[in-house]
Write a protein that holds these residues in place. Structure first.
Motif, PDB file in Angstrom:
ATOM      1  N   TRP A 176      14.306 -21.008  -2.153  1.00 33.04           N
ATOM      2  CA  TRP A 176      14.625 -20.002  -1.134  1.00 33.04           C
ATOM      3  C   TRP A 176      13.390 -19.452  -0.442  1.00 33.04           C
ATOM      4  O   TRP A 176      13.503 -18.610   0.454  1.00 33.04           O
ATOM      5  CB  TRP A 176      15.422 -18.864  -1.771  1.00 33.04           C
ATOM      6  CG  TRP A 176      16.768 -19.305  -2.226  1.00 33.04           C
ATOM      7  CD1 TRP A 176      17.089 -19.890  -3.417  1.00 33.04           C
ATOM      8  CD2 TRP A 176      17.982 -19.260  -1.474  1.00 33.04           C
ATOM      9  NE1 TRP A 176      18.428 -20.194  -3.473  1.00 33.04           N
ATOM     10  CE2 TRP A 176      19.007 -19.811  -2.288  1.00 33.04           C
ATOM     11  CE3 TRP A 176      18.326 -18.781  -0.212  1.00 33.04           C
ATOM     12  CZ2 TRP A 176      20.330 -19.907  -1.881  1.00 33.04           C
ATOM     13  CZ3 TRP A 176      19.648 -18.877   0.200  1.00 33.04           C
ATOM     14  CH2 TRP A 176      20.628 -19.432  -0.624  1.00 33.04           C
ATOM     15  N   LYS A 177      12.201 -19.896  -0.831  1.00 36.07           N
ATOM     16  CA  LYS A 177      10.986 -19.407  -0.189  1.00 36.07           C
ATOM     17  C   LYS A 177      10.460 -20.451   0.785  1.00 36.07           C
ATOM     18  O   LYS A 177      10.773 -21.640   0.672  1.00 36.07           O
ATOM     19  CB  LYS A 177       9.920 -19.086  -1.234  1.00 36.07           C
ATOM     20  CG  LYS A 177       9.247 -20.310  -1.842  1.00 36.07           C
ATOM     21  CD  LYS A 177       8.157 -19.909  -2.800  1.00 36.07           C
ATOM     22  CE  LYS A 177       7.344 -21.137  -3.240  1.00 36.07           C
ATOM     23  NZ  LYS A 177       6.542 -21.678  -2.139  1.00 36.07           N
ATOM     24  N   ALA A 178       9.653 -20.000   1.728  1.00 39.16           N
ATOM     25  CA  ALA A 178       9.054 -20.912   2.688  1.00 39.16           C
ATOM     26  C   ALA A 178       7.847 -21.596   2.070  1.00 39.16           C
ATOM     27  O   ALA A 178       7.204 -21.060   1.157  1.00 39.16           O
ATOM     28  CB  ALA A 178       8.637 -20.153   3.948  1.00 39.16           C
ATOM     29  N   ALA A 179       7.531 -22.775   2.569  1.00 37.12           N
ATOM     30  CA  ALA A 179       6.359 -23.499   2.093  1.00 37.12           C
ATOM     31  C   ALA A 179       5.109 -22.667   2.388  1.00 37.12           C
ATOM     32  O   ALA A 179       4.969 -22.078   3.455  1.00 37.12           O
ATOM     33  CB  ALA A 179       6.264 -24.855   2.786  1.00 37.12           C
ATOM     34  N   GLY A 180       4.205 -22.612   1.424  1.00 40.30           N
ATOM     35  CA  GLY A 180       2.964 -21.864   1.611  1.00 40.30           C
ATOM     36  C   GLY A 180       3.051 -20.403   1.216  1.00 40.30           C
ATOM     37  O   GLY A 180       2.035 -19.714   1.171  1.00 40.30           O
ATOM     38  N   VAL A 222       5.310 -16.604  -4.223  1.00 37.35           N
ATOM     39  CA  VAL A 222       6.304 -15.642  -4.695  1.00 37.35           C
ATOM     40  C   VAL A 222       6.139 -15.433  -6.192  1.00 37.35           C
ATOM     41  O   VAL A 222       6.157 -16.396  -6.965  1.00 37.35           O
ATOM     42  CB  VAL A 222       7.740 -16.122  -4.397  1.00 37.35           C
ATOM     43  CG1 VAL A 222       8.757 -15.129  -4.952  1.00 37.35           C
ATOM     44  CG2 VAL A 222       7.946 -16.294  -2.897  1.00 37.35           C
ATOM     45  N   THR A 223       5.948 -14.187  -6.583  1.00 37.16           N
ATOM     46  CA  THR A 223       5.906 -13.845  -8.002  1.00 37.16           C
ATOM     47  C   THR A 223       7.207 -13.140  -8.366  1.00 37.16           C
ATOM     48  O   THR A 223       7.778 -12.403  -7.561  1.00 37.16           O
ATOM     49  CB  THR A 223       4.718 -12.927  -8.335  1.00 37.16           C
ATOM     50  OG1 THR A 223       4.899 -11.656  -7.691  1.00 37.16           O
ATOM     51  CG2 THR A 223       3.412 -13.548  -7.860  1.00 37.16           C
ATOM     52  N   VAL A 224       7.685 -13.361  -9.574  1.00 33.52           N
ATOM     53  CA  VAL A 224       8.934 -12.753 -10.028  1.00 33.52           C
ATOM     54  C   VAL A 224       8.681 -12.027 -11.337  1.00 33.52           C
ATOM     55  O   VAL A 224       8.030 -12.572 -12.239  1.00 33.52           O
ATOM     56  CB  VAL A 224      10.038 -13.808 -10.225  1.00 33.52           C
ATOM     57  CG1 VAL A 224      11.341 -13.141 -10.654  1.00 33.52           C
ATOM     58  CG2 VAL A 224      10.252 -14.616  -8.951  1.00 33.52           C
ATOM     59  N   ALA A 225       9.192 -10.816 -11.445  1.00 33.56           N
ATOM     60  CA  ALA A 225       9.043 -10.036 -12.669  1.00 33.56           C
ATOM     61  C   ALA A 225      10.266  -9.161 -12.868  1.00 33.56           C
ATOM     62  O   ALA A 225      11.003  -8.862 -11.912  1.00 33.56           O
ATOM     63  CB  ALA A 225       7.779  -9.170 -12.612  1.00 33.56           C
ATOM     64  N   ALA A 226      10.498  -8.761 -14.108  1.00 28.43           N
ATOM     65  CA  ALA A 226      11.582  -7.827 -14.389  1.00 28.43           C
ATOM     66  C   ALA A 226      11.166  -6.428 -13.955  1.00 28.43           C
ATOM     67  O   ALA A 226      10.013  -6.023 -14.150  1.00 28.43           O
ATOM     68  CB  ALA A 226      11.908  -7.841 -15.880  1.00 28.43           C
ATOM     69  N   ALA A 227      12.077  -5.705 -13.353  1.00 28.37           N
ATOM     70  CA  ALA A 227      11.796  -4.331 -12.951  1.00 28.37           C
ATOM     71  C   ALA A 227      11.575  -3.468 -14.188  1.00 28.37           C
ATOM     72  O   ALA A 227      12.220  -3.656 -15.223  1.00 28.37           O
ATOM     73  CB  ALA A 227      12.949  -3.776 -12.128  1.00 28.37           C
ATOM     74  N   THR A 228      10.625  -2.554 -14.090  1.00 31.49           N
ATOM     75  CA  THR A 228      10.433  -1.604 -15.181  1.00 31.49           C
ATOM     76  C   THR A 228      11.605  -0.624 -15.209  1.00 31.49           C
ATOM     77  O   THR A 228      12.333  -0.484 -14.215  1.00 31.49           O
ATOM     78  CB  THR A 228       9.124  -0.834 -15.012  1.00 31.49           C
ATOM     79  OG1 THR A 228       9.133  -0.160 -13.732  1.00 31.49           O
ATOM     80  CG2 THR A 228       7.927  -1.774 -15.066  1.00 31.49           C
ATOM     81  N   GLU A 229      11.799   0.042 -16.336  1.00 32.30           N
ATOM     82  CA  GLU A 229      12.917   0.967 -16.486  1.00 32.30           C
ATOM     83  C   GLU A 229      12.427   2.352 -16.885  1.00 32.30           C
ATOM     84  O   GLU A 229      11.478   2.479 -17.661  1.00 32.30           O
ATOM     85  CB  GLU A 229      13.899   0.451 -17.541  1.00 32.30           C
ATOM     86  CG  GLU A 229      14.533  -0.881 -17.190  1.00 32.30           C
ATOM     87  CD  GLU A 229      15.442  -1.399 -18.301  1.00 32.30           C
ATOM     88  OE1 GLU A 229      15.614  -0.662 -19.300  1.00 32.30           O
ATOM     89  OE2 GLU A 229      15.970  -2.519 -18.182  1.00 32.30           O
ATOM     90  N   THR A 230      13.082   3.352 -16.324  1.00 30.00           N
ATOM     91  CA  THR A 230      12.817   4.743 -16.695  1.00 30.00           C
ATOM     92  C   THR A 230      14.135   5.429 -16.965  1.00 30.00           C
ATOM     93  O   THR A 230      15.036   5.392 -16.118  1.00 30.00           O
ATOM     94  CB  THR A 230      12.070   5.499 -15.576  1.00 30.00           C
ATOM     95  OG1 THR A 230      10.815   4.856 -15.320  1.00 30.00           O
ATOM     96  CG2 THR A 230      11.825   6.950 -15.974  1.00 30.00           C
ATOM     97  N   THR A 231      14.271   6.016 -18.149  1.00 35.53           N
ATOM     98  CA  THR A 231      15.515   6.717 -18.454  1.00 35.53           C
ATOM     99  C   THR A 231      15.536   8.075 -17.760  1.00 35.53           C
ATOM    100  O   THR A 231      14.522   8.765 -17.692  1.00 35.53           O
ATOM    101  CB  THR A 231      15.673   6.924 -19.972  1.00 35.53           C
ATOM    102  OG1 THR A 231      14.519   7.612 -20.483  1.00 35.53           O
ATOM    103  CG2 THR A 231      15.829   5.599 -20.680  1.00 35.53           C
TER     104      THR A 231
END
Length: 373
Positions: A273-277, A280-289
């Motif tokens: 789903w990303k363009a060439a070049g 893209v980094t992917v990470a889990a969102a941090t959580e705050t109660t």
């Protein structure tokens, strides 16, 4: 030319006008006349044909559209979440094996632990990821439901879910499918922000039986160069959350695979789903109660304790439904609780102002204490 639905009255009028304009041998078109009765009978059949044609088109158009784009309806999925198991402190490690059954008189289904968890020596609790034994909304339960476990755990004290389990769903409804299809069409060109969000939300994990155990529910896209000119324009950071807490590394890895593209088991290349070049980094969102404290005033004739329970559940679900980076708005919470039948007033002492998390942070329900005035 667009299809035009004609009713019985207009059909009768059209046929009468046609007769009047094409013949002079028939002159009696009054109500009850032989000719008019014949025409009205014919109009009933034509009207039925129009109705069948209309309903057929209305059903066929979405089916044909979805089939053309191979856009299948989402299947039912089970509720998932976290149950905290508390034990007495032990000198040796305590193991909670995968497949441990959690059951409760208050819950309509049993829940199974997805992975084995070990409580270190001296530890007193562990958070266990669980999945409902059956798919559907029946597995959705409020917070603080007490569970028993099987097989038994050494030194077992208690087991309960800190937040509601509310992500179990039935087979995707027509309205939900239509809305998702709109997002899909927006994402067809790929490489855009909308496309990255849609692509990430297609990520899901399944167990050996093919039952969905975790899915991406919320996505946040951050392009660092917008706020920091020193950052490369080609860098895009994607943060994902599963909607129930403790987003797994396996789900993050699935998002990475989908966004970058991969080769499936049949050897077919699936485009990303990303363009060439673009990096893209992917990470889990941090959580705050987010803790919430408030006092309810009940209207006459209502049980205050019951209203407090309803308000607690509503606030938990409100916070759980917030997107990554979306603020907790006190005014929204006031309206939410005030809309419960029997609530005359609600005053919050915590928080007293809106809570605006970072764009990479997901607010989660914390200790919610709603008491009666």
């Amino acid at each position: 030319m667009a299809f035009q639905l004609k009713n019985w009255t207009s059909i009768v009028a059209s046929t009468l006008n046609h007769f009047r304009g094409t013949t002079s041998r028939v002159t009696d078109f009054n109500i009850g006349s032989v000719v008019r009765t014949i025409l009205e009978s014919l109009a009933i059949e034509i009207d039925e044909f129009y109705q069948k044609m209309f309903h057929g088109l209305r059903e066929a158009i979405p089916v044909a559209t979805y089939n053309t784009f191979d856009f299948a309806r989402l299947a039912a999925s089970p509720a998932t979440g976290v149950i905290r198991v508390t034990i007495t402190s032990a000198a040796v490690a305590t193991v909670i094996p995968a497949g441990t059954v959690f059951s409760s008189a208050a819950a309509r289904l049993t829940y199974l632990s997805q992975n084995g968890v070990t409580i270190a020596p001296g530890g007193t609790y562990a958070d266990v990821s669980v999945v409902a034994a059956s798919s559907g909304a029946a597995g959705n339960i409020p917070a603080a439901v007490a569970f028993t476990v099987n097989p038994s755990i050494a030194g077992f004290v208690s087991a309960a879910n800190a937040i509601p389990l509310v992500n179990g769903r039935e087979v995707e409804a027509d309205a939900e499918r239509k809305q998702r299809f709109g997002s899909y069409i927006e994402a067809l060109q790929r490489s855009t922000t909308s496309a990255l969000i849609y692509g990430a939300k297609t990520a899901a994990l399944f167990n050996a039986s093919g039952i969905e155990t975790e899915r991406v529910k919320a996505v946040s896209i951050i392009e660092p160069y917008v706020a920091d000119s020193a950052q490369p324009i080609s860098l895009v950071n994607v943060y994902v959350h599963n909607g129930v807490g403790a987003t797994s590394g396996a789900l993050v890895a699935e998002v990475v695979k989908i966004i970058h593209g991969y080769v499936d088991d049949a050897g077919v290349k699936v485009p990303g789903w990303k363009a060439a070049g673009v990096k893209v980094t992917v990470a889990a969102a941090t959580e705050t109660t987010q803790a919430v404290t408030g006092v309810i005033t009940a209207e006459p004739g209502y049980v205050a304790s019951a209203l407090c329970a309803l308000a607690t559940e509503a606030l938990s679900e409100y916070i759980l439904a917030l997107d990554i980076g979306e603020a907790y708005v006190v005014a929204h919470a006031v309206v939410l609780v005030s809309s419960i039948a029997g609530v005359a007033n609600i005053v919050f002492s915590l928080p007293t102002a809106d809570v605006d998390p970072a764009a990479t942070n997901k607010l989660m329900p914390g200790a919610i204490a709603i008491t009666a005035a």
